[in-house]
Design a protein around this motif. Structure first.
Motif, short mmCIF file in Angstrom:
data_model
loop_
_atom_site.label_atom_id
_atom_site.label_comp_id
_atom_site.label_asym_id
_atom_site.label_seq_id
_atom_site.Cartn_x
_atom_site.Cartn_y
_atom_site.Cartn_z
N MET A 162 20.38 13.41 51.12
CA MET A 162 21.22 13.85 52.21
C MET A 162 20.37 14.51 53.31
N LEU A 163 19.37 15.30 52.90
CA LEU A 163 18.50 15.94 53.90
C LEU A 163 17.74 14.89 54.71
N ASP A 164 17.27 13.85 54.05
CA ASP A 164 16.60 12.77 54.79
C ASP A 164 17.54 12.13 55.79
N ARG A 165 18.80 11.92 55.41
CA ARG A 165 19.77 11.36 56.35
C ARG A 165 19.94 12.25 57.57
N LEU A 166 20.02 13.55 57.34
CA LEU A 166 20.18 14.49 58.45
C LEU A 166 18.94 14.49 59.35
N LEU A 167 17.78 14.53 58.74
CA LEU A 167 16.54 14.62 59.51
C LEU A 167 16.22 13.33 60.27
N THR A 168 16.74 12.21 59.82
CA THR A 168 16.47 10.95 60.50
C THR A 168 17.64 10.51 61.40
N ALA A 169 18.69 11.30 61.47
CA ALA A 169 19.82 10.98 62.36
C ALA A 169 19.35 11.12 63.81
N PRO A 170 19.97 10.38 64.73
CA PRO A 170 19.57 10.48 66.14
C PRO A 170 19.68 11.93 66.66
N ALA A 171 18.66 12.35 67.37
CA ALA A 171 18.61 13.71 67.91
C ALA A 171 18.67 13.66 69.43
N ALA A 172 19.57 14.46 70.00
CA ALA A 172 19.72 14.56 71.45
C ALA A 172 20.59 15.77 71.74
N PRO A 173 20.52 16.30 72.96
CA PRO A 173 21.48 17.35 73.31
C PRO A 173 22.91 16.82 73.15
N VAL A 174 23.84 17.70 72.87
CA VAL A 174 25.23 17.29 72.63
C VAL A 174 25.74 16.40 73.76
N ALA A 175 25.49 16.77 75.00
CA ALA A 175 25.99 16.01 76.15
C ALA A 175 25.41 14.60 76.22
N ASP A 176 24.26 14.36 75.59
CA ASP A 176 23.60 13.07 75.65
C ASP A 176 23.94 12.14 74.49
N HIS A 177 24.64 12.64 73.48
CA HIS A 177 25.05 11.77 72.37
C HIS A 177 26.15 10.83 72.87
N SER A 178 26.00 9.55 72.59
CA SER A 178 27.00 8.59 73.07
C SER A 178 28.35 8.80 72.38
N THR A 179 28.33 9.06 71.10
CA THR A 179 29.57 9.36 70.38
C THR A 179 29.30 10.40 69.31
N ILE A 180 30.22 11.32 69.20
CA ILE A 180 30.19 12.30 68.13
C ILE A 180 31.55 12.16 67.44
N PRO A 181 31.55 11.87 66.15
CA PRO A 181 32.84 11.64 65.48
C PRO A 181 33.65 12.93 65.34
N GLU A 182 34.95 12.78 65.34
CA GLU A 182 35.85 13.91 65.05
C GLU A 182 36.08 13.87 63.54
N ALA A 183 35.00 14.13 62.81
CA ALA A 183 34.99 14.03 61.35
C ALA A 183 34.27 15.25 60.79
N PRO A 184 34.48 15.55 59.53
CA PRO A 184 33.73 16.65 58.92
C PRO A 184 32.26 16.28 58.75
N GLY A 185 31.41 17.30 58.81
CA GLY A 185 30.00 17.03 58.62
C GLY A 185 29.11 18.24 58.74
N ILE A 186 27.83 17.95 58.73
CA ILE A 186 26.76 18.94 58.84
C ILE A 186 25.97 18.63 60.10
N TYR A 187 25.52 19.66 60.80
CA TYR A 187 24.72 19.45 62.02
C TYR A 187 23.51 20.36 62.00
N LEU A 188 22.49 19.93 62.74
CA LEU A 188 21.24 20.66 62.80
C LEU A 188 20.80 20.76 64.26
N PHE A 189 20.65 21.98 64.76
CA PHE A 189 20.09 22.20 66.09
C PHE A 189 18.58 22.40 65.94
#
Length: 140
Positions: free
Chosen positions: A1-28
């Protein structure tokens, strides 16, 4: 799970094309350095709250923590109740600057539905990534 988080696309919130309205974990992250791990039932709303320039202390909580650290270095008494501190004029500039700083940070996220799994993973990721400066798990 940590690898999934660390390899997920990284960008400022405003630059993400889509952010799901779903439960999850986030990393700043800032300059590729992990700063803060959080969990939520609604990723899109929570990440918007964290980066809203008009966000209050109970919405832009990560920015509030960043502001407390900076304000304390400037001699501001940060031991006050959150609402009183937010109204303190000496603190207000720090809070605004922190909200801007957080909005410019990269964020990555993964969907994770189970509340127990989210809670355990948030703690695990925080410990592993050493984000304990802001992930203290103290209640407020």
């Amino acid at each position: 799970m940590l690898d999934r988080l660390l390899t997920a696309p990284a960008a400022p919130v405003a630059d993400h094309s889509t952010i799901p309205e779903a439960p999850g974990i986030y990393l700043f992250s800032e300059l590729d350095h992990a700063i803060y791990v959080g969990q939520t039932r609604k990723l899109r709303q929570r990440l918007k709250n964290h980066t809203n320039p008009l966000g209050k202390n109970n919405q832009a909580t990560f920015a509030f923590l960043v502001a407390k650290g900076e304000a304390e270095k400037s001699g501001v008494d940060v031991g006050q109740f959150r609402t009183k501190l937010e109204a303190d004029q000496q603190f207000a500039g720090h809070f605004q600057a922190a909200k801007l700083r957080v909005s410019e940070m990269d964020v990555r996220f993964v969907k994770l539905a189970g509340p127990i799994e989210r809670s355990v993973f948030e703690i695990y990721a925080s410990l592993t990534l050493d984000t304990l400066l802001f992930n203290s798990f103290e209640t407020h």
